[in-house]
Design a protein around this motif. Structure first.
Motif, mmCIF file in Angstrom:
data_model
loop_
_atom_site.group_PDB
_atom_site.id
_atom_site.type_symbol
_atom_site.label_atom_id
_atom_site.label_comp_id
_atom_site.label_asym_id
_atom_site.label_seq_id
_atom_site.Cartn_x
_atom_site.Cartn_y
_atom_site.Cartn_z
ATOM 1 N N LEU A 90 -51.876 -13.348 -34.217
ATOM 2 C CA LEU A 90 -50.530 -13.008 -34.667
ATOM 3 C C LEU A 90 -49.866 -11.925 -33.834
ATOM 4 O O LEU A 90 -48.727 -11.538 -34.115
ATOM 5 C CB LEU A 90 -50.573 -12.559 -36.134
ATOM 6 C CG LEU A 90 -51.122 -13.582 -37.130
ATOM 7 C CD1 LEU A 90 -51.186 -12.977 -38.524
ATOM 8 C CD2 LEU A 90 -50.285 -14.856 -37.138
ATOM 9 N N GLU A 91 -50.539 -11.421 -32.819
ATOM 10 C CA GLU A 91 -49.945 -10.334 -32.043
ATOM 11 C C GLU A 91 -48.649 -10.788 -31.390
ATOM 12 O O GLU A 91 -48.559 -11.875 -30.813
ATOM 13 C CB GLU A 91 -50.909 -9.858 -30.957
ATOM 14 C CG GLU A 91 -50.339 -8.703 -30.146
ATOM 15 C CD GLU A 91 -51.216 -8.314 -28.972
ATOM 16 O OE1 GLU A 91 -50.895 -7.310 -28.320
ATOM 17 O OE2 GLU A 91 -52.210 -9.017 -28.718
ATOM 18 N N GLY A 92 -47.605 -9.954 -31.475
ATOM 19 C CA GLY A 92 -46.331 -10.277 -30.858
ATOM 20 C C GLY A 92 -45.191 -9.566 -31.548
ATOM 21 O O GLY A 92 -45.393 -8.635 -32.330
ATOM 22 N N VAL A 93 -43.980 -10.000 -31.262
ATOM 23 C CA VAL A 93 -42.778 -9.415 -31.844
ATOM 24 C C VAL A 93 -42.272 -10.334 -32.951
ATOM 25 O O VAL A 93 -42.103 -11.539 -32.744
ATOM 26 C CB VAL A 93 -41.688 -9.210 -30.780
ATOM 27 C CG1 VAL A 93 -40.433 -8.618 -31.422
ATOM 28 C CG2 VAL A 93 -42.193 -8.280 -29.689
ATOM 29 N N TRP A 94 -42.032 -9.752 -34.102
ATOM 30 C CA TRP A 94 -41.602 -10.490 -35.289
ATOM 31 C C TRP A 94 -40.340 -9.851 -35.856
ATOM 32 O O TRP A 94 -40.010 -8.712 -35.541
ATOM 33 C CB TRP A 94 -42.694 -10.469 -36.366
ATOM 34 C CG TRP A 94 -43.982 -11.127 -35.994
ATOM 35 C CD1 TRP A 94 -44.872 -10.725 -35.025
ATOM 36 C CD2 TRP A 94 -44.545 -12.295 -36.587
ATOM 37 N NE1 TRP A 94 -45.952 -11.573 -34.985
ATOM 38 C CE2 TRP A 94 -45.783 -12.544 -35.927
ATOM 39 C CE3 TRP A 94 -44.146 -13.150 -37.606
ATOM 40 C CZ2 TRP A 94 -46.602 -13.619 -36.271
ATOM 41 C CZ3 TRP A 94 -44.962 -14.222 -37.953
ATOM 42 C CH2 TRP A 94 -46.170 -14.449 -37.285
ATOM 43 N N THR A 95 -39.671 -10.601 -36.708
ATOM 44 C CA THR A 95 -38.641 -10.041 -37.562
ATOM 45 C C THR A 95 -38.934 -10.482 -38.978
ATOM 46 O O THR A 95 -39.758 -11.381 -39.200
ATOM 47 C CB THR A 95 -37.233 -10.476 -37.130
ATOM 48 O OG1 THR A 95 -36.254 -9.761 -37.896
ATOM 49 C CG2 THR A 95 -37.028 -11.975 -37.359
ATOM 50 N N GLU A 145 -36.828 -5.880 -36.213
ATOM 51 C CA GLU A 145 -37.961 -6.525 -35.567
ATOM 52 C C GLU A 145 -39.131 -5.543 -35.540
ATOM 53 O O GLU A 145 -38.937 -4.324 -35.586
ATOM 54 C CB GLU A 145 -37.610 -6.984 -34.149
ATOM 55 C CG GLU A 145 -37.335 -5.879 -33.161
ATOM 56 C CD GLU A 145 -35.886 -5.424 -33.170
ATOM 57 O OE1 GLU A 145 -35.504 -4.659 -32.276
ATOM 58 O OE2 GLU A 145 -35.132 -5.841 -34.090
ATOM 59 N N PHE A 146 -40.329 -6.083 -35.491
ATOM 60 C CA PHE A 146 -41.504 -5.214 -35.437
ATOM 61 C C PHE A 146 -42.562 -5.854 -34.554
ATOM 62 O O PHE A 146 -42.536 -7.050 -34.278
ATOM 63 C CB PHE A 146 -42.055 -4.917 -36.836
ATOM 64 C CG PHE A 146 -42.611 -6.116 -37.562
ATOM 65 C CD1 PHE A 146 -43.955 -6.453 -37.474
ATOM 66 C CD2 PHE A 146 -41.796 -6.906 -38.364
ATOM 67 C CE1 PHE A 146 -44.477 -7.547 -38.148
ATOM 68 C CE2 PHE A 146 -42.304 -8.001 -39.048
ATOM 69 C CZ PHE A 146 -43.647 -8.321 -38.937
ATOM 70 N N TYR A 147 -43.490 -5.008 -34.120
ATOM 71 C CA TYR A 147 -44.601 -5.460 -33.288
ATOM 72 C C TYR A 147 -45.840 -5.585 -34.154
ATOM 73 O O TYR A 147 -46.206 -4.667 -34.877
ATOM 74 C CB TYR A 147 -44.838 -4.456 -32.155
ATOM 75 C CG TYR A 147 -46.129 -4.662 -31.392
ATOM 76 C CD1 TYR A 147 -46.377 -5.838 -30.693
ATOM 77 C CD2 TYR A 147 -47.092 -3.658 -31.361
ATOM 78 C CE1 TYR A 147 -47.554 -6.013 -29.987
ATOM 79 C CE2 TYR A 147 -48.274 -3.825 -30.647
ATOM 80 C CZ TYR A 147 -48.489 -4.998 -29.962
ATOM 81 O OH TYR A 147 -49.652 -5.170 -29.265
ATOM 82 N N MET A 148 -46.488 -6.761 -34.107
ATOM 83 C CA MET A 148 -47.745 -6.993 -34.814
ATOM 84 C C MET A 148 -48.880 -6.664 -33.856
ATOM 85 O O MET A 148 -49.005 -7.270 -32.790
ATOM 86 C CB MET A 148 -47.843 -8.445 -35.274
ATOM 87 C CG MET A 148 -49.044 -8.726 -36.158
ATOM 88 S SD MET A 148 -48.667 -8.571 -37.912
ATOM 89 C CE MET A 148 -47.777 -10.103 -38.190
ATOM 90 N N THR A 149 -49.710 -5.697 -34.223
ATOM 91 C CA THR A 149 -50.785 -5.244 -33.344
ATOM 92 C C THR A 149 -51.907 -6.272 -33.264
ATOM 93 O O THR A 149 -51.978 -7.197 -34.083
ATOM 94 C CB THR A 149 -51.365 -3.919 -33.860
ATOM 95 O OG1 THR A 149 -51.917 -4.134 -35.166
ATOM 96 C CG2 THR A 149 -50.305 -2.842 -33.930
ATOM 97 N N PRO A 150 -52.805 -6.140 -32.304
ATOM 98 C CA PRO A 150 -53.959 -7.040 -32.235
ATOM 99 C C PRO A 150 -54.805 -6.969 -33.504
ATOM 100 O O PRO A 150 -54.810 -5.955 -34.209
ATOM 101 C CB PRO A 150 -54.742 -6.525 -31.020
ATOM 102 C CG PRO A 150 -53.735 -5.814 -30.196
ATOM 103 C CD PRO A 150 -52.771 -5.204 -31.163
ATOM 104 N N LYS A 151 -55.520 -8.060 -33.770
ATOM 105 C CA LYS A 151 -56.350 -8.140 -34.970
ATOM 106 C C LYS A 151 -57.512 -7.155 -34.913
ATOM 107 O O LYS A 151 -58.120 -6.950 -33.875
ATOM 108 C CB LYS A 151 -56.891 -9.568 -35.134
ATOM 109 C CG LYS A 151 -57.762 -9.770 -36.358
ATOM 110 C CD LYS A 151 -58.148 -11.233 -36.529
ATOM 111 C CE LYS A 151 -59.034 -11.709 -35.409
ATOM 112 N NZ LYS A 151 -59.493 -13.098 -35.636
#
Length: 305
Positions: free
Chosen positions: A171-176, A197-203
């Protein structure tokens, strides 16, 4: 990478439909949840029978579907079906649709002059039942149902919990995200708050002393990068059910919609580009990924859950 993608595409188009259950994905600790997410539009298949599958397109409450597979003689076929999606009263089913399963013949050959194909109605029908956004059951002409999931060909995924057939995507990436509030005195029901928008960090993976496995992702406001200002977390774990004595997969989102709150997430509502969570009041959190990013080097130490 190209070979892997091509193999997946070829496999998606090369098997006959036979009776087989397919993956089993359940939602534990989800009693009382009422909100329903619109099913995923895209390619679906039974990963236990890789080789044929379905395309679903959903617009304004209508589902248009395509089936690619083979008939009893092994001849490649494609069929279509279309009808409104209906909310279901069946336990464990959110949406369902039953429609004619239409076969087409006598269309123009590739690079040939156009001629409209003939639609053949053979008293054949298909029923699709969506249990979650990324998990459905398909039955054709009353045959044994198959469980199907979206085809993932571009994002790494892993079987994080042996208790479930769920493949959790990276799921790492840029989301809104969008928050929708229900029955709040200061909001109308359909009012939605569009978040930043937010950044999802690595698992992050960890295993507790009692054997419970946890996976988690942190939400970082993109406006604070490269600072590590977390405003939420998505986490899944497999604790032992005190009544049954078996491990069950449970997922939730913390600190949404407000600090200290938790929203339950059905594993089947976690997808490559979409996440859906809700609380018992009917407030919902929907996240949409619109960019993929490499590891920015954020601390992978597990968060306190």
């Amino acid at each position: 990478m190209i070979k892997v993608i091509m193999f997946s595409i070829l496999g998606f188009l090369s098997f006959t439909l036979k009776a087989q259950t397919g993956p089993v994905i359940t939602c534990n600790d989800c009693e009382g949840l009422t909100e329903k997410s619109i099913p995923y539009a895209g390619s679906w298949y039974n990963p236990q029978q890789s080789g044929s599958g379905y395309l679903f397109d959903i617009q304004n409450g209508f589902l248009l579907g395509y089936y690619f597979g083979y008939d009893d003689e092994g001849t490649p076929i494609w069929r279509t079906f279309q009808n409104p999606l209906l909310e279901s009263d069946e336990p464990g089913v959110q949406w369902q649709m039953t429609a004619d399963f239409i076969k087409y013949t006598n269309g123009n050959p590739r690079n040939g002059a156009f001629q409209p194909p003939d639609a053949e109605y053979e008293a054949s029908n298909i029923t699709v039942k969506f249990r979650f956004k990324h998990y459905a059951e398909v039955s054709i002409d009353g045959g044994e149902p198959q469980n199907i999931v979206p085809l993932n060909f571009g994002v790494a995924s892993s079987l994080d919990f042996p208790e479930s057939d769920q493949l959790f995507p990276n799921l790492e990436g840029v989301w809104t995200f969008v928050l929708t509030f229900k029955d709040k005195p200061f909001y109308e029901r359909l009012f939605a708050y569009s978040g930043y928008e937010f950044y999802m960090t690595p698992k992050v993976d960890r295993v507790d002393d009692d054997g419970t496995k946890r996976i988690s992702y942190s939400f970082l406001h993109s406006s604070t990068l490269p600072e590590e200002t977390r405003f939420g977390n998505l986490s899944c774990k497999n604790p032992v059910n005190e009544i049954s004595g078996v491990r069950e997969v449970i997922c939730d989102i913390s600190n949404q919609p407000f600090v200290g709150d938790r929203m339950k997430v059905a594993p089947g509502d976690i997808g490559t580009n979409y996440i859906f969570g809700q609380n018992e009041s009917g407030d919902t959190f929907e996240a949409f990924r619109y960019n993929y990013l490499p590891d920015y080097g954020f601390d992978r130490e597990p968060e306190d859950q």
